[in-house]
Design an enzyme around this catalytic site. Structure first.
Site, PDB file in Angstrom:
ATOM      1  N   ASP A  13       7.549   7.391   0.430  1.00 39.91           N
ATOM      2  CA  ASP A  13       6.928   6.539  -0.587  1.00 39.91           C
ATOM      3  C   ASP A  13       7.058   5.087  -0.139  1.00 39.91           C
ATOM      4  OD1 ASP A  13       6.224   5.110  -2.820  1.00 39.91           O
ATOM      5  OD2 ASP A  13       7.663   6.043  -4.167  1.00 39.91           O
ATOM      6  N   ASP A 109       0.227   5.631  -1.814  1.00 38.61           N
ATOM      7  CA  ASP A 109       1.393   5.207  -1.031  1.00 38.61           C
ATOM      8  C   ASP A 109       2.455   6.306  -0.898  1.00 38.61           C
ATOM      9  OD1 ASP A 109       2.228   5.171  -3.648  1.00 38.61           O
ATOM     10  OD2 ASP A 109       3.499   3.422  -3.396  1.00 38.61           O
ATOM     11  N   GLU A 110       2.053   7.549  -1.075  1.00 35.70           N
ATOM     12  CA  GLU A 110       3.021   8.640  -0.954  1.00 35.70           C
ATOM     13  C   GLU A 110       2.448   9.777  -0.124  1.00 35.70           C
ATOM     14  OE1 GLU A 110       4.532   9.903  -4.788  1.00 35.70           O
ATOM     15  OE2 GLU A 110       4.585   7.824  -5.482  1.00 35.70           O
TER      16      GLU A 110
END
Ligand SMILES: [Mg+2]
Length: 416
Positions: A13, A109-110
């Protein structure tokens, strides 16, 4: 079910992705408390993301502006940069992929990966390698947290938990101890409703959850997800359920000049067209359209309209106009709107839908879909809004549909 003997899944993350990407792009923002707002100028009601320097003041993502200003008077408010975030996402994923193959991109974003046998023996070294690579190729402004665990759920919890240097390895033997200081509310998949039911069943800690009977959890959840939670939390190799698409929507916080009913109507035409375009690209059709309007009239006005399962712009916009006709009847003229939501719901795969013969619109539908396909092709070739159905007023320098999203990665075609 198999119980892995080593950490097998990695969850990564990026920290404060939106704010740190803007800091990377604009050096004068670096090291400063930054709050990302929906659009430039006045009329913003909340920040949608913030930098770690702002978090140090107690500022959080999605916080009303008056509270943000009270906590951190020097905060720099910076408008979202959707196209920048999309490019940063692609770039960062490519960098990570030079070190480890990505199995699933979970959000902008992961990501998560099933790691190789060699890496299972020493996951921390893999984590350090990824961080080294990012530092060398991207620089110190974008950092990430990584978690390794026997399955995806635990890897995600380990990732959010941080651990040493944001490189957290949960070996199966020690999972129960690691889980000790985690709160039930911080476990992905336990929302407020489930939490209430767990408390009612006297399950108030992760330890209670882990040692409960799987059947009991099934009862509390009301479906098999409860049992799956038990296996996941106990370190079994449980795969994520395939998620099926349930709706396509766009929301928009309205800039001040678009807060009248009439101006907002134009905005929602754009939102509906964008949602329909995304839906078509994924080969779905919808049979229910929602229009939601929030404003200074003390509430949220939302109405839905049924349609035969359709995916063409004309059909969707026709239905939207019907909803607007109701809005104009039901809402007082002159009210000030703050947000508009358009949602296409009740989806069926276009290839599998049954045309609504009662509506006797099959021919019309086919014709409209052919026109829509032609529009899509033209727009794809010559720019996103070369051809549209009906009037189109797009506020300059403001990208309507491509608002930032924590769960959806905007595609290039969405940035218009
Ligand atoms: Mg993040």
């Amino acid at each position: 079910m198999r119980k892995p003997q080593n950490p097998e899944v990695m969850y990564l993350d990026f920290n404060g992705f939106f704010a740190s990407t803007s800091q990377l792009q604009h050096p004068h923002l670096r090291g400063k408390p930054v709050g990302i707002i929906p659009h430039e100028g006045n009329g913003n009601t909340c920040i949608i993301a913030c930098s770690k320097e702002a978090k140090a003041f107690g500022v959080q993502n999605v916080m009303p502006l008056p509270i943000v200003r009270r906590l951190c008077p020097d905060i720099i408010l910076w408008p979202q940069e959707v196209d920048l975030y999309r490019r940063a996402h692609n770039y960062l994923m490519a960098e990570v992929e030079t070190v480890v193959p990505i199995d699933a991109v979970k959000s902008i974003d992961e990501l998560c990966s099933v790691i190789s046998d060699t890496d299972r023996a020493n996951p921390a070294a893999l984590g350090r390698e990824i961080k080294r690579r990012l530092l060398k190729e991207v620089g110190p402004w974008i950092t990430c947290s990584i978690g390794f665990a026997p399955n995806r759920l635990l890897a995600k919890i380990a990732c959010k938990d941080g651990g040493r240097d944001g490189n957290n390895v949960w070996h199966p033997d020690h999972v129960p101890e690691f889980l000790n200081h985690i709160l039930l509310k911080d476990i992905p998949g336990i929302g407020p409703g489930t939490l209430q039911r767990l408390y009612k069943a006297k399950i108030g800690t992760v330890e209670c959850l882990r040692t409960a009977a799987p059947k009991h959890l099934r009862q509390i959840w009301g479906n098999v997800a409860g049992e799956r939670m038990w296996y996941a939390i106990n370190g079994y190799d449980i795969k994520a359920q395939p998620t099926s698409r349930s709706r396509y929507g766009h929301s928009r916080v309205l800039p001040p000049v678009f807060r009248s009913l009439e101006a907002c109507r134009h905005i929602t035409r754009i939102l509906a067209t964008k949602a329909a375009r995304r839906m078509r690209r994924d080969k779905w059709s919808s049979s229910k359209l929602y229009l939601g309007l929030a404003g200074y009239f003390g509430g949220y006005w939302v109405r839905a309209h049924h349609m035969p399962a359709i995916c063409d712009d004309m059909g969707v916009l026709d239905t939207l106009e019907r909803l607007w006709a109701r809005a104009m009847r039901e809402l007082p003229p002159g009210i000030v709107l703050l947000r508009a939501d358009v949602v296409l719901d009740e989806l069926t795969l276009t290839a599998q839908r049954q045309l609504d013969f009662l509506a006797d619109d099959e021919l019309t539908r086919q014709r409209q879909e052919a026109i829509t396909a032609a529009l899509d092709a033209l727009n794809k070739r010559y720019g996103s809004t070369v051809v549209t159905v009906g009037p189109w007023s797009n506020p300059a320098a403001d990208r309507l549909g491509a608002k930032i999203s924590f769960t959806r990665i905007p595609r290039r075609e969405d940035a218009w």
